[in-house]
Write a protein that holds these residues in place. Structure first.
Motif, short mmCIF file in Angstrom:
data_model
loop_
_atom_site.label_atom_id
_atom_site.label_comp_id
_atom_site.label_asym_id
_atom_site.label_seq_id
_atom_site.Cartn_x
_atom_site.Cartn_y
_atom_site.Cartn_z
N ALA A 1 -2.05 9.82 -5.40
CA ALA A 1 -3.18 8.88 -5.33
C ALA A 1 -4.50 9.65 -5.24
O ALA A 1 -4.53 10.85 -4.94
N ARG A 2 -5.59 8.95 -5.46
CA ARG A 2 -6.92 9.56 -5.39
C ARG A 2 -7.75 9.04 -4.23
O ARG A 2 -8.68 9.70 -3.79
N VAL B 1 0.86 -1.19 0.00
CA VAL B 1 0.00 0.00 0.00
C VAL B 1 0.90 1.24 0.00
O VAL B 1 1.59 1.51 0.98
N LEU B 2 0.90 1.96 -1.10
CA LEU B 2 1.75 3.12 -1.27
C LEU B 2 1.04 4.39 -0.80
O LEU B 2 -0.08 4.67 -1.23
N GLY C 1 9.84 11.06 -3.62
CA GLY C 1 8.80 10.04 -3.68
C GLY C 1 9.36 8.71 -4.15
O GLY C 1 10.44 8.30 -3.73
N VAL C 2 8.63 8.05 -5.05
CA VAL C 2 9.07 6.77 -5.60
C VAL C 2 9.04 6.84 -7.12
O VAL C 2 8.24 7.58 -7.69
N PRO C 3 9.87 6.05 -7.79
CA PRO C 3 9.82 6.02 -9.26
C PRO C 3 8.59 5.27 -9.75
O PRO C 3 7.93 4.55 -8.99
N GLU C 4 8.31 5.42 -11.01
CA GLU C 4 7.12 4.81 -11.62
C GLU C 4 7.11 3.29 -11.45
O GLU C 4 6.05 2.69 -11.22
N ARG D 1 5.71 2.62 -8.09
CA ARG D 1 4.28 2.98 -8.09
C ARG D 1 3.45 1.89 -8.75
O ARG D 1 2.40 1.49 -8.25
N GLN D 2 3.93 1.39 -9.87
CA GLN D 2 3.19 0.35 -10.60
C GLN D 2 3.11 -0.97 -9.83
O GLN D 2 2.18 -1.74 -10.00
N ALA D 3 4.09 -1.23 -8.98
CA ALA D 3 4.12 -2.48 -8.21
C ALA D 3 3.14 -2.47 -7.03
O ALA D 3 2.80 -3.53 -6.50
#
Length: 156
Positions: A89-90, A83-84, A112-115, A118-120
């Motif tokens: 996020a929305r 859970v990022l 933050g974090v790289p894409e 985020r995708q993981a």
């Protein structure tokens, strides 16, 4: 992950020692496991890190992962949901349904974090802020979300 820990707080390449020490202290006090995904922007001997964590650092179960890929392999093996916490996020963290074993992931304070990271993530959540505000301190955000997750799990 600790078998007796309801959640794990994972820190992606943390770069501010005081925030890292504060989050690890929170983990010790609330009974959360912690994971650091390296590299960090400071050595663990850093005096600011040690001062923020104080003697609580000896009471937190801390996993260290030399890279994102090593962490991700460990996480997938554990079967834990990632859970990022993200300003992009929305879904509000108060509307998300946390589960035992979740890993709460916070990004670098500076970037933050790289894409790829985020995708993981299995889910991405946000702390809603006033429109003109960009973000909270990462340690404050981690504490807010951990508190809500523990409340939902009946651990507080």
């Amino acid at each position: 992950m600790r078998p007796d820990a309801p959640l794990t707080l994972a820190l992606y390449q943390p770069d501010i020692p005081q925030n890292t020490g504060t989050m690890l202290r929170m983990c010790a006090c609330l009974g959360l496991a912690a994971a650091i995904i390296e590299p960090t922007g400071f050595p663990t001997t850093d005096r600011h890190f040690r001062r923020a964590g104080m003697d609580y650092l000896d009471h937190v179960r801390l996993g260290r992962h030399p890279s994102w890929s090593a962490f991700e392999a460990w996480r997938r093996e554990s079967g834990a949901r990632l859970v990022l916490l993200s300003t992009k996020a929305r879904l509000s963290y108060t509307d998300f349904e946390f589960a035992e074993g979740d890993i709460l992931l916070v990004g670098r304070e500076s970037a933050g974090v790289p894409e790829e990271v985020r995708q993981a993530a299995d889910a991405q959540i946000v702390i809603p802020l006033k429109n003109e505000m960009r973000s909270l301190n990462v340690a404050v955000a981690a504490a807010m979300v951990a508190g809500e997750a523990l409340r939902q799990l009946g651990r507080v």
